[in-house]
Structure formats: structure tokens, C-alpha cells
Design a protein around this motif. Structure first.
Motif, short mmCIF file in Angstrom:
data_model
loop_
_atom_site.label_atom_id
_atom_site.label_comp_id
_atom_site.label_asym_id
_atom_site.label_seq_id
_atom_site.Cartn_x
_atom_site.Cartn_y
_atom_site.Cartn_z
N THR A 82 0.83 -1.21 0.00
CA THR A 82 0.00 0.00 0.00
C THR A 82 0.87 1.26 0.00
N CYS A 83 2.04 1.16 0.62
CA CYS A 83 2.98 2.29 0.56
C CYS A 83 3.42 2.54 -0.88
N ARG A 84 3.66 1.46 -1.61
CA ARG A 84 4.13 1.59 -2.99
C ARG A 84 3.02 2.07 -3.93
N VAL A 85 1.77 1.92 -3.50
CA VAL A 85 0.67 2.51 -4.25
C VAL A 85 0.66 4.03 -4.05
N GLY A 86 1.31 4.48 -2.96
CA GLY A 86 1.36 5.90 -2.65
C GLY A 86 0.47 6.28 -1.50
N ILE A 87 0.07 5.28 -0.69
CA ILE A 87 -0.85 5.51 0.42
C ILE A 87 -0.08 5.48 1.74
N PRO A 88 -0.10 6.55 2.53
CA PRO A 88 0.55 6.52 3.85
C PRO A 88 -0.05 5.38 4.67
N SER A 89 0.80 4.56 5.28
CA SER A 89 0.33 3.33 5.92
C SER A 89 0.97 3.14 7.28
N PHE A 90 0.24 2.43 8.15
CA PHE A 90 0.72 2.13 9.50
C PHE A 90 0.60 0.63 9.75
N HIS A 91 1.64 0.07 10.35
CA HIS A 91 1.66 -1.36 10.67
C HIS A 91 2.45 -1.55 11.95
N TYR A 92 1.75 -1.82 13.03
CA TYR A 92 2.39 -2.09 14.31
C TYR A 92 3.35 -0.95 14.66
N LEU A 93 4.67 -1.21 14.72
CA LEU A 93 5.63 -0.17 15.08
C LEU A 93 6.22 0.52 13.85
N PHE A 94 5.67 0.24 12.67
CA PHE A 94 6.21 0.78 11.43
C PHE A 94 5.19 1.68 10.74
N SER A 95 5.69 2.52 9.86
CA SER A 95 4.81 3.36 9.05
C SER A 95 5.58 3.80 7.82
N CYS A 96 4.88 4.42 6.90
CA CYS A 96 5.55 5.02 5.75
C CYS A 96 4.93 6.38 5.50
N GLY A 97 5.76 7.31 5.09
CA GLY A 97 5.30 8.66 4.83
C GLY A 97 6.00 9.25 3.63
N PRO A 98 5.60 10.45 3.21
CA PRO A 98 6.18 11.08 2.02
C PRO A 98 7.69 11.17 2.10
N TYR A 99 8.32 10.82 1.01
CA TYR A 99 9.78 10.87 0.92
C TYR A 99 10.22 12.26 0.50
N LYS A 178 -11.52 10.51 12.20
CA LYS A 178 -11.76 11.90 11.80
C LYS A 178 -10.64 12.45 10.92
N GLN A 179 -9.49 11.79 10.92
CA GLN A 179 -8.33 12.33 10.24
C GLN A 179 -8.57 12.49 8.74
N PRO A 180 -8.11 13.60 8.18
CA PRO A 180 -8.33 13.86 6.75
C PRO A 180 -7.42 13.01 5.87
N GLY A 181 -7.81 12.86 4.63
CA GLY A 181 -6.97 12.17 3.67
C GLY A 181 -7.17 10.67 3.67
N SER A 182 -6.58 10.02 2.68
CA SER A 182 -6.62 8.57 2.57
C SER A 182 -5.35 7.99 3.17
N PHE A 183 -5.50 6.92 3.96
CA PHE A 183 -4.35 6.24 4.55
C PHE A 183 -4.75 4.81 4.84
N ALA A 184 -3.79 3.98 5.27
CA ALA A 184 -4.04 2.55 5.47
C ALA A 184 -3.59 2.11 6.85
N LEU A 185 -4.35 1.17 7.44
CA LEU A 185 -4.04 0.60 8.75
C LEU A 185 -3.95 -0.92 8.63
N HIS A 186 -2.88 -1.49 9.19
CA HIS A 186 -2.65 -2.93 9.10
C HIS A 186 -2.31 -3.50 10.48
N ASP A 187 -2.67 -4.77 10.69
CA ASP A 187 -2.22 -5.56 11.84
C ASP A 187 -2.80 -5.03 13.16
N SER A 188 -2.39 -5.70 14.25
CA SER A 188 -2.88 -5.36 15.59
C SER A 188 -2.51 -3.91 15.91
#
Length: 397
Positions: A82-99, A178-188
Motif C-alpha cells: 500500500t505504501c508503494r501505491v502511494g498511500i501513507p500506511s501504518f503497521h504495528y511499530l512501522f509506518s511510511c510517509g512522504p519521501y 476523523k483524520q483527513p486524507g486517505s491512509f491505510a491501517l494494518h495488523d494489531s
């Protein structure tokens, strides 16, 4: 040859200062040099400062990609996709954001994008902090000698504290929705709050000024028997609802209320609500939740029946997983389902498959390249898949 043994030399203030100078003289320039080696953003449209500093879809719409898959189903790999699609994502202790490369450090738009994303990150980290509370209190370790000396536990694992944490979790999830924008949530912990999040998103919450929120549900699956074995063996601290495993704990089979069992061992809110019906009410979190490690210790204590107990534990856990996956498929009908264990796929292939099958993502605006945050891969560039190419062949279901 005789070797003389003397007292080891203690580090001096001079050694400490030398190490600090060495860090700034060597490490910092290397970090800056690394930014030069990063490629300039490809396939990324950098909008003007006046644009909304987050990812949107057509007509300014947004969606939350929520992966209902339990951990150990490939959630980390799908998060990178999902990060490679361009979607900010969160997974447990990891995340991805704009480079931001060295050349775009002063780009005001990317700075705003990261600022908005940080608000989501703070909420996610708060949920993770409470998730660690559930893990620690589900099967507390024996206190060390100094903890026994103090006589007071470091973590308050009473049910009163559990109720407070659960209430805070609900409010944090509302703020996250409530947070604006599209993003992704994964895992516990998100699969443990799945029903609650989907109900909130569908109807909103007028009391807390939450409007209905678009959620695109994903489900990463795995064959339940194999999943159960790997989950118990590799993630022993994961908490599950204790009532689901009453047969292991008491040593005698007993039926659990049908609807509650169907909700599975992985519904935290339903588990606590069920525990409130007990008489007398439970006093500790460990009366409601238990970790896989706790269940394994119980089986180990059965001595001659230990192997049968471990086998039955795996069967109950697999059954709970099967019920969970069936329930998600039948009740919520995910927009995207994937099983990574039948054959191997690259993250680029998964990313393109997500992009092809979720048509709403094909109208993304403000799509920028992502970089991994957290863990040993911190700083890893996650190149955007090209959306200019014709659709590739979709992955087999």
C-alpha cells in the motif's frame, strides 16, 4: 606464556567526548551523503502549496484502507504494497510517509503533508502503547526481586485500569477516523476493534462530531491450521480472549455462547463486555485476557497430557481463526482479499493488484513516493508503482 590480568580501564570523559565528536564528524556526513544517492521522485505529482496536504481520490473524496487480516498473514508485506501505491500506511511499530530527498527539504507542500501525517502517527502510537498494556497484563511475568521489594507493580493490571484504557482506545479510534486524507491501517490492534470501527465509520458519532467515514476493507488470509501453529510459536505474547480457551484452562470441554464464539478470540470489546457478566466480576486483566505463552505454560503443567493439550490449543486457535475469517468475508464482504501463502508475490505485484482491483484508487490526487519509518528498514525507499502502464495481469484469487 604467562598473561597478566589487571583491572579493566574505565572510560574517561575524554573518551566520551571523542565518541560524540566521532559521531558528528563521521555519521552525520554519511547520512547526508545517503540522501544524494536517493533517486529523485518518479511518477509523483508535487502539487502547489494551496493543494490539500494529503492523499485524496476523485472529487476530493478520501477512504481509509483497513486490513482486517490477523497478524502472521503477511500484513507487513501488504503494508509495504500500500505504501508503494502511494498511500501513507501504518503497521504495528512501522509506518511510511512522504519521501523528501535532499533536493526537496525545503518543499513546503511535503512539509505540510508530513505534518498532517504526524497527527495520524501520534494517534496510532497511542493505540500501540495501549496494545502493549494488553500484552503485558494478559499474562504478567513474575516480578523481579526489586519489584517484590518495592511491593507495587509497575503496570496497573486491574480491570478498573482496563476499562479506562478501553475507553481511551475508543476515543482514539474516533479521532483516527476523523483524520483527513486517505491512509491505510494494518495488523494489531485494528482487527481486535474491527466491528467497532466499521460501525462507527458507517453511522458516525454525533456526540463526538464524527461524520460517516468511507472505509475500504481488505483481508489478508492464511490457512487456519498453519496460521495457528505459526502464531502460537512465534508470537507468544499476543493476547486473546480467555473465555475462548476455557477448555485449555480448566481441562474440561465446555460450550461457549454461540454468538460470542463467532465473534472470535480476537474481539477485544466483545471479550470485555462478556466478562462484565461474570459474578463476581473479574479483578484483573489476566482474568479476561491471556497470552499464547500463558496457554502454553498451562499445557506444559499438564505433564503426561501436555502434548494432547498443546494439540488441542492449536485446534481451538485454528477454529477461532476460521470463524474470524469466515465472519469477515460473509458479514463485511471485503473489497480486496489476498492469500500470500499459496504462491509468492513481490510487493510491486501486490501493489499493482491492489491498484487494479480497487478502482477508486485509480483516481488518486497528490500521490507521492513513500519511505519506511521505524525498525531496521528505517529510511528504506518504497518506489511508486507506475500507473501510466496498462493494467498488468491480476493476481490469482
Amino acid at each position: 606464556m604467562q598473561v597478566k590480568h589487571g583491572h579493566p580501564r574505565r572510560p574517561t570523559v575524554g573518551c566520551f567526548l571523542l565518541s560524540v565528536i566521532g559521531y558528528f564528524a563521521v555519521s552525520t556526513p554519511l547520512l547526508y551523503c545517503r540522501t544524494f544517492s536517493y533517486p529523485v521522485i518518479n511518477n509523483a505529482r508535487i502539487p502547489p502549496v494551496s493543494a490539500k496536504p494529503y492523499l485524496t481520490l476523485a472529487n476530493g473524496e478520501t477512504t481509509l484502507l483497513l486490513n482486517a487480516g490477523q497478524g502472521t498473514t503477511g500484513t507487513r508485506t501488504i503494508m509495504e504494497a500500500t505504501c508503494r501505491v502511494g498511500i501513507p500506511s501504518f503497521h504495528y511499530l512501522f509506518s511510511c510517509g512522504p519521501y523528501q530527498s535532499f533536493w526537496t527539504k525545503s518543499d513546503e507542500y511535503l512539509g505540510q503533508y508530513n505534518l498532517v501525517l504526524n497527527e495520524k502517527r501520534v494517534l496510532h502510537e497511542k493505540l500501540m502503547e495501549h496494545w502493549l498494556f494488553y500484552r503485558e497484563c494478559a499474562y504478567p511475568r513474575k516480578p523481579s526481586w526489586w519489584q517484590q521489594l518495592v511491593g507495587k507493580p509497575i503496570i496497573d493490571c486491574t480491570t478498573n485500569r482496563l476499562e479506562e484504557v478501553l475507553k481511551e482506545n475508543k476515543m482514539t479510534l474516533i479521532e483516527l477516523l476523523k483524520q483527513p486524507g486517505s491512509f491505510a491501517l494494518h495488523d494489531s490492534p485494528y482487527p481486535y476493534f474491527l466491528d467497532y470501527m466499521l460501525q462507527l465509520a458507517k453511522g458516525g458519532d454525533a456526540t463526538n462530531n464524527l461524520q460517516p467515514r468511507s472505509i475500504t476493507l481488505m483481508l489478508s488470509e492464511r490457512e487456519n491450521t498453519i496460521w495457528s501453529s505459526r502464531r502460537i510459536g512465534e508470537h507468544q505474547e499476543v493476547p486473546v480472549c480467555k473465555e475462548q480457551f476455557n477448555e485449555i484452562i480448566t481441562g474440561s470441554s465446555s460450550s461457549v455462547e454461540g454468538d460470542f464464539y463467532y465473534a472470535g478470540a480476537f474481539d477485544l470489546i466483545a471479550c470485555v463486555e462478556q466478562a462484565r457478566k461474570q459474578d463476581p466480576p473479574p479483578r484483573l486483566v489476566s482474568n479476561i485476557l491471556i497470552s499464547y505463552r500463558g496457554l502454553q505454560d498451562i499445557c506444559d503443567s499438564r505433564k503426561s497430557h501436555a502434548s494432547q493439550c498443546h494439540q488441542r490449543l492449536g485446534e481451538i486457535n485454528a477454529s477461532a481463526m476460521k470463524d474470524y475469517q469466515d465472519r469477515v468475508r460473509q458479514l463485511y464482504k471485503p473489497a480486496y482479499t489476498i492469500n500470500l501463502w499459496d504462491q509468492r508475490f513481490t510487493t510491486a505485484e501486490i501493489a499493482m493488484d491492489i491498484y487494479n482491483k480497487l478502482s477508486k484508487l485509480q483516481n488518486m490526487v497528490n500521490r507521492v513516493e513513500m519511505v519506511m519509518r521505524g525498525g531496521p528498514d528505517d529510511g528504506k525507499l518504497l518506489p511508486l508503482i507506475s500507473t501510466l502502464e496498462s493494467k498488468s495481469e491480476e493476481l490469482a484469487p
